[in-house]
Design a protein around this motif. Structure first.
Motif, PDB file in Angstrom:
ATOM      1  N   GLY A  93       0.823  -1.108  -0.106  1.00 34.55           N
ATOM      2  CA  GLY A  93      -0.143   0.027  -0.036  1.00 34.55           C
ATOM      3  C   GLY A  93       0.962   1.130   0.082  1.00 34.55           C
ATOM      4  N   ARG A  94       1.812   1.085   0.749  1.00 38.50           N
ATOM      5  CA  ARG A  94       2.933   2.356   0.736  1.00 38.50           C
ATOM      6  C   ARG A  94       3.380   2.643  -0.562  1.00 38.50           C
ATOM      7  NH1 ARG A  94       7.323   2.615   3.159  1.00 38.50           N
ATOM      8  NH2 ARG A  94       7.230   4.809   3.941  1.00 38.50           N
ATOM      9  N   GLU A  96       2.085   1.832  -3.555  1.00 43.55           N
ATOM     10  CA  GLU A  96       1.475   2.598  -4.385  1.00 43.55           C
ATOM     11  C   GLU A  96       1.233   4.108  -4.036  1.00 43.55           C
ATOM     12  OE1 GLU A  96      -0.823   0.309  -6.964  1.00 43.55           O
ATOM     13  OE2 GLU A  96       1.227  -0.232  -6.457  1.00 43.55           O
ATOM     14  N   ALA A  97       1.117   4.579  -2.923  1.00 43.55           N
ATOM     15  CA  ALA A  97       1.000   5.965  -2.652  1.00 43.55           C
ATOM     16  C   ALA A  97       2.311   6.708  -3.074  1.00 43.55           C
ATOM     17  CB  ALA A  97       0.831   6.080  -1.162  1.00 43.55           C
ATOM     18  N   SER A 102      -3.191   5.345  -7.542  1.00 43.79           N
ATOM     19  CA  SER A 102      -4.377   4.986  -6.703  1.00 43.79           C
ATOM     20  C   SER A 102      -4.234   3.725  -6.023  1.00 43.79           C
ATOM     21  CB  SER A 102      -5.674   5.222  -7.473  1.00 43.79           C
ATOM     22  OG  SER A 102      -6.758   4.584  -6.891  1.00 43.79           O
ATOM     23  N   LEU A 103      -5.076   3.471  -4.948  1.00 46.21           N
ATOM     24  CA  LEU A 103      -5.225   2.244  -4.327  1.00 46.21           C
ATOM     25  C   LEU A 103      -6.275   1.306  -4.881  1.00 46.21           C
ATOM     26  CD1 LEU A 103      -4.000   0.529  -1.790  1.00 46.21           C
ATOM     27  CD2 LEU A 103      -5.925   1.720  -0.379  1.00 46.21           C
ATOM     28  N   TYR A 157      -0.956   2.628   2.696  1.00 37.87           N
ATOM     29  CA  TYR A 157      -1.223   3.776   1.623  1.00 37.87           C
ATOM     30  C   TYR A 157      -1.561   5.138   2.305  1.00 37.87           C
ATOM     31  CZ  TYR A 157      -3.157   5.886  -2.735  1.00 37.87           C
ATOM     32  OH  TYR A 157      -3.415   6.812  -3.772  1.00 37.87           O
ATOM     33  N   GLN A 161       0.663   8.467   2.255  1.00 35.86           N
ATOM     34  CA  GLN A 161       0.152   9.901   1.778  1.00 35.86           C
ATOM     35  C   GLN A 161       0.299  10.888   2.790  1.00 35.86           C
ATOM     36  OE1 GLN A 161      -4.009   9.178   0.725  1.00 35.86           O
ATOM     37  NE2 GLN A 161      -3.326   9.750  -1.352  1.00 35.86           N
TER      38      GLN A 161
END
Length: 405
Positions: A93-94, A96-97, A102-103, A157, A161
């Motif tokens: 998730g991290r 992707e950010a 986008s997640l 994520y 962000q």
């Protein structure tokens, strides 16, 4: 790195236990199931329909294997919280950010992959002739697994962000400090820091000084969104506006954010001269607080340059006032005010008595009477060009001392 404990589902489903021996059987099928799940995700989620040797491909394979492993581990040991695997998804998730994506793609892959994996493993459970309650327990475990990894990815994520936003804010604060520091500012240094702060360097800027309002914490958001560099923690609060003379978008955000809050807008200057705009905006804001400039609304320095010039050196202005207006100190306070008002109007109107009468709303004969008094006080100095200039400056400064609403 802390990974949040999943919530919204119990840690262990309140259903009949699943035979631990099933875990060994399913683990033996894990690689084959992972192949099919990976193929299904590639077919259903466009972002993952990429070469397997790319970043997406490697992440996809690792994620599928990890999620399936977590599912089987839950069967083998319901007390296992799957911390290591949750950390893997947290990092996904991290990632992707940090890549600015986008997640949605990752969450779609989890839904598609989780559903397909349950179909494959559920079919194995049915082929073994397991009781329907056990099959239901497996379904809850599958749902729990997808929930845990999805939540870990979302937490990673969100954390990335937040950190990215905080770092961007810090860089913009450093950029604003650089632009507003005293002394020469190198354009190259501004451009380098602006690039890292994702701020387009404008040709011109203006600095706005705001009256303090500690109860308002959110008002800078529309301004920052419009491209302004904002520092509400400074005293006074300030913002740097890019291309202020042609920024309709900023004007709307500015009006929305102020909501009647007094503000002084410095003159438009080159971006490397922003400190000059700040100095005049700060001076104007101080004069607003004293009533020398209008107390309310937005004051633009460009409309009050002579006043700002007069009050650029107040001790010197006071000495000028004391020297050239000394003759007025010999009359009463009420008479002094009337004579000072008449003298300033006479000087500004080119010594035209009818114009002075219209300006002051008095009879011309009253003007002539006051002028005779002024002639007695000042003598020939009233007709000396240099003295007349000094008188205009001193009288103008004195007239501004009356608070304006």
């Amino acid at each position: 790195m802390a990974v949040p404990t999943p919530h919204g589902l119990p840690n262990r489903p309140d259903t009949p236990p699943v035979p631990p021996d099933l875990a060994q059987l399913l683990r033996a099928q894990l690689a084959a199931v992972a192949d099919q799940v990976e193929e299904e995700v590639r077919r259903e989620v466009p972002e993952y329909a990429r070469p397997a040797d790319g970043a997406y491909g490697r992440n996809l394979r690792a994620g599928v294997v990890q999620a399936l492993t977590l599912f089987v581990d839950h069967i083998a040991d319901p007390k296992d919280d799957g911390g290591a695997i949750a950390t893997t998804y947290y990092e996904l998730g991290r990632g992707e950010a940090l890549e600015g994506r986008s997640l949605d793609a990752l969450q779609s892959a989890l839904r598609v992959g989780g559903l397909h994996a349950w179909r494959l493993m559920g079919r194995t459970a049915e082929e073994l002739g397991l009781d329907s309650t056990v099959v239901a327990a497996l379904g809850e475990l599958a749902f729990r697994t997808v929930h845990e990894v999805a939540q870990a990815a979302a937490a990673g994520y969100a954390e990335a962000q937040l950190r990215s936003s905080d770092e961007l804010e810090r860089r913009r604060k450093r950029l604003l400090d650089l632009l507003l520091e005293d002394g020469p500012v190198a354009l190259e240094a501004v451009q380098d820091l602006a690039h890292s702060a994702r701020w387009a360097v404008p040709r011109t800027v203006a600095v706005v000084a705001l009256a303090a309002a500690p109860d308002r914490q959110e008002e800078d958001r529309p301004l920052a969104a419009a491209g302004a560099l904002v520092d509400m923690e400074s005293r006074p609060p300030r913002m740097l506006v890019p291309d202020p003379d042609g920024s309709g978008r900023f004007g709307r955000a500015f009006t929305l954010a102020l909501r009647g809050r007094p503000a002084a807008v410095g003159p438009t200057v080159a971006v490397t001269d922003a400190a000059q705009s700040l100095r005049l905006a700060t001076r104007a804001l101080g004069l607003m607080g004293r009533g020398i400039l209008p107390r309310q609304g937005v004051v633009r320095c460009a409309d009050h340059l002579s006043t700002l010039l007069l009050y650029g050196d107040e001790p010197l202005l006071e000495r000028l006032r004391e020297r050239v207006l000394a003759p007025l100190d010999t009359v009463s306070a009420g008479q002094r005010d009337r004579l000072a008002e008449t003298l300033l109007a006479w000087l500004l109107s080119g010594s035209n008595v009818p114009d002075v009468a219209v300006r002051l709303h008095i009879h011309p004969q009253t003007v002539r009477y006051r002028l005779r008094q002024l002639e007695k006080l000042f003598g020939d100095a009233l007709h000396d060009p240099e003295t007349r200039l000094d008188l205009i400056l001193a009288l103008r400064a004195e007239s501004l001392r009356t608070p304006q609403n």
